[in-house]
Design an enzyme around this catalytic site. Structure first.
Site, PDB file in Angstrom:
ATOM      1  N   CYS A  52      -9.920   3.637  16.598  1.00 54.41           N
ATOM      2  CA  CYS A  52      -9.996   2.855  17.826  1.00 54.41           C
ATOM      3  C   CYS A  52     -10.765   3.616  18.893  1.00 54.41           C
ATOM      4  O   CYS A  52     -11.164   4.772  18.690  1.00 54.41           O
ATOM      5  CB  CYS A  52      -8.593   2.505  18.336  1.00 54.41           C
ATOM      6  SG  CYS A  52      -7.642   3.960  18.836  1.00 54.41           S
ATOM      7  N   ASP A 112      -5.390   1.040  -6.089  1.00 59.10           N
ATOM      8  CA  ASP A 112      -5.071   2.465  -6.057  1.00 59.10           C
ATOM      9  C   ASP A 112      -3.726   2.603  -5.345  1.00 59.10           C
ATOM     10  O   ASP A 112      -3.265   1.663  -4.682  1.00 59.10           O
ATOM     11  CB  ASP A 112      -6.180   3.215  -5.313  1.00 59.10           C
ATOM     12  CG  ASP A 112      -5.816   4.672  -5.066  1.00 59.10           C
ATOM     13  OD1 ASP A 112      -5.407   5.346  -6.030  1.00 59.10           O
ATOM     14  OD2 ASP A 112      -5.928   5.117  -3.911  1.00 59.10           O
TER      15      ASP A 112
END
Length: 727
Positions: free
Chosen positions: A41, A444
């Site tokens: 961010c 995964d």
């Protein structure tokens, strides 16, 4: 240290390609690149830039959130290794990137070039249209001819510049004896220009320069839409190469020398300090430490390293200095071999044939034959070359595959916008088409289905006195279990005990003195506990009592359970393939209701498993985030990576998940199916348009100008149909 032996990282990428005289000059500034996979961010950008710009010797530091990368300009003697601890102190993972390996991926001007050609075509088209309005309004004779010649003077250079992509693609196809969508486009443009020039030279009433420019503008708009749906093409193999350590510390006669990795040879002794990455494959000859293998194997927790332990390029040394004897260097390292696997997988994926290409194979020959027959038929009927040429041009323009050319990019742009609002970025031009056909999803584990950070699960079972001692011992350690223990204890309001003489023993744990007795926190064997789970840290309070065990688990990523359930409900097979230990993988599979799972899989094992599924006719979606997933991501029919993934994994994938939540993955499959239905609707609309318009053109009822207007109308219809996907 021989700092002067590092010229490649001490100059900008442009200087690397410059003449040797310029490279040999003493550099006045170093350019460094750091990969920052955990930033997410604007606050992260501000924190990183503030810390880096405050560091002595740094002139400027800029962070790119999209690439998750920091570019730094600094004094020549500053090294990336000096900056990594600063960022890790802020809580951000950082890896050095080799700028010379990335230089080839920094200079892509395709987007700006395409936009410039679009702007030129649009500007020229508006000017020629204004001149055409004067002709339509009644200009005649010399005035009309003057406007036509001015239009020609504007149109020819504008089309020569703007339509270059179509000319190049058509010529490339014709050179190898095949037809593509650009061949009829080029023929339509050339015929419209020739016809217009013919009419102008004969002082004819009509010229079609505006039609040629409008056609070019619409087609370029389609190409630019297509370009905007995907990221700038960068090879994942190149990103992997950039992760290779550019320099290493070689030991020779007891002295340390910093040398380029390219100068290493098998048998060299290399010193890798805590926090450093392995520059080659080798074997530990001296020292004890722990290795972070998460980039290569997906293992959640560090692995103990001692003399005799095999290490691979790309692994991170965590706690103590290690001396490594090189067993494989350069192109023979495991990291480089993984880059080769990725390159091979990418080349296979590039052979996917899109719906537009398939349509072009059927469409292009028919257009050419029809136009040729119209020319021959009208010439034999009228023996007027001018009339036959006009009708042939009208047929080519009215059947020009502008609508077909827009059918795919218009839909993918609308679908990409819808998914972007849901937190998914479509990178590859054919990703939605491939996603629509997926029947098998492979996940995964670490960093994908799980957050990749351990969480303490038995805090409430511990006495407050034990927690206070454990907190004091864990605070100075950077081990993932210690960090998790500190976080959980502080959230519970625990204060550290007064433990003195704290000392971290690399590879084992932390010890200190508490009320005169030695206390320890670390591995089971070191504190005298029975060997237990790898996800347990043991505390010995020095009182002679049995050691206490702190148990940890890997937290689920938000939306993981919901995504798995939604995909299974949609009839897709869901598999879990991880490099983590069997126990950890089995526990997660049971937790999420995944019946098929594979543990302790190496990177090549994952890629091989994806290929095996493909050989069985499966269309596989691979979801992964680590370096060990990169080859599998590239080999899959379509692939997704979280934004927190390593650079190489994000580049190898077709779609990037921008947020933490995995739930949009199932929705993306549904949107992809809708997109394919819209594309096929657009193909049917384009076909219906041709069925109506072509007979009119062949019958001589449509001039090239009317043909261009009809073609534009079909393009607008296709675009409006695509916009329905946004809702």
């Amino acid at each position: 240290m021989t700092a002067q032996m590092r010229p490649q990282m001490a100059v900008c990428p442009g200087c690397v390609a410059a003449p040797s005289e310029a490279v040999e000059q003493a550099p006045t500034e170093a350019r460094l690149a750091l990969s920052l996979p955990t930033i997410h961010c604007q606050a992260c950008i501000s924190a990183v830039e503030r810390a880096l710009n405050a560091y002595p010797g740094i002139h400027s530091a800029r962070v790119n959130l999209t690439l998750k990368r920091a570019l730094i300009e600094a004094e020549p003697d500053l090294r990336a290794a000096d900056l990594i601890p600063v960022l890790e102190g802020l809580g951000y993972e950082a890896h050095e990137l080799d700028l010379t390996a990335l230089a080839a991926t920094q200079n892509d001007k395709a987007g700006r070039d395409l936009l410039m050609r679009l702007a030129v075509a649009g500007f020229a088209s508006m000017n020629v249209m204004l001149l055409s309005i004067s002709v339509w309004s009644g200009a005649s004779d010399a005035t009309r001819d003057m406007f036509h010649w001015i239009s020609a003077a504007i149109t020819f250079p504008a089309i020569i510049f703007s339509a270059q992509p179509f000319f190049k693609n058509a010529w490339s196809a014709l050179k190898v004896g095949r037809l593509n969508m650009d061949v009829p486009i080029v023929l339509a443009l050339v015929l419209a220009l020739v016809t217009s020039l013919w009419e102008t030279s004969l002082s004819g009433e009509h010229a079609y320069f505006d039609a040629a420019l409008t056609l070019t503008f619409f087609l370029l708009a389609g190409r630019y839409l297509d370009y905007r749906t995907r990221a700038v093409a960068r090879s994942a193999a190149q990103e992997l190469a950039a992760l290779e350590v550019p320099r290493a510390t070689r030991l020779l006669d007891g002295q340390e020398y910093e040398v380029p990795v390219a100068d290493l040879a098998i048998g060299d002794l290399i010193l890798v300090r805590p926090g450093g990455r392995m520059p080659m494959d080798g074997e530990v000859t001296e020292g004890h430490s722990e290795l972070d293998r998460s980039l290569l194997t997906g293992e959640t927790l560090p692995v103990f390293a001692a003399p005799g332990t095999a290490v691979s390029a790309g692994e991170v040394n965590l706690t103590g200095p290690l001396t490594i004897r090189a067993t494989a260097v350069g192109e023979e390292t495991s990291l480089h071999r993984m880059a080769d696997l990725v390159a091979i997988a990418e080349s296979g994926r590039s052979r996917y044939t899109s719906l537009a290409d398939s349509a072009a194979k059927l469409y292009a020959p028919g257009v050419h034959i029809l136009s040729a027959l119209a020319f021959v038929g009208w010439y034999l009927y009228t023996f007027d070359v001018r009339t036959a040429l006009n009708i042939a041009a009208a047929v080519l323009i009215i059947t020009c595959p502008c609508a077909l050319g827009l059918a795919v990019p218009a839909v993918t742009t609308a679908a990409s916008g819808r998914l972007f609002k849901k937190g998914m970025l479509i990178k590859h031009s054919t990703a939605l088409e491939r996603l629509a056909g997926v029947d098998t999803v492979v996940f995964d584990k670490t960093g994908t289905l799980t957050a990749g950070t351990p969480q303490l699960v038995n805090l409430d079972e511990m006495a407050s006195s034990d927690l206070e001692i454990a907190l004091a011992l864990a605070t100075p350690s950077s081990h993932p279990l210690s960090v998790a223990l500190v976080r959980a204890a502080r959230e519970a309001g625990i204060s550290p005990a007064d433990v003195t003489d704290l000392r971290e023993v690399p590879g084992y744990g932390t010890e200190g003195l508490y009320h005169g007795r030695r206390v320890r926190l670390g591995r089971a064997a070191w504190v005298g506990a029975a060997q237990g789970s790898q996800t347990t840290a043991w505390l010995d309070t020095g009182e002679g009592s049995k050691p206490r065990g702190f148990r940890f688990t890997d937290a689920l990523r938000p939306g993981a359970a919901e995504a798995v359930r939604a995909l299974q409900a949609a009839g897709k097979d869901v598999l879990l393939i991880s490099g983590d230990t069997t126990g950890a993988v089995e526990a997660l599979a049971n937790r999420l209701g995944i019946e098929k799972w594979v543990a302790e899989a190496l990177p090549e094992d994952k890629a091989a498993r994806i290929q095996m599924l493909a050989d069985q006719g499966k269309k596989v979606l691979m979801v992964g985030d680590g370096l060990n997933d990169t080859a599998a991501l590239a080999a899959a029919h379509v692939s997704i990576s979280p934004a927190s993934a390593l650079d190489a994994a994000r580049v190898a994938s077709d779609i990037v998940l921008l947020g933490q939540d995995l739930e949009p993955i199932a929705e993306a499959c549904g949107v992809a199916g809708q997109a394919i239905r819209r594309i096929r609707e657009n193909f049917r609309l384009a076909t219906l348009y041709n069925v109506i318009a072509v007979p009119l053109a062949v019958a001589g009822l449509a001039t090239p100008l009317i043909a261009a207007l009809a073609m534009s109308s079909s393009s607008i219809t296709v675009s409006l149909n695509a916009l329905r996907l946004k809702s």
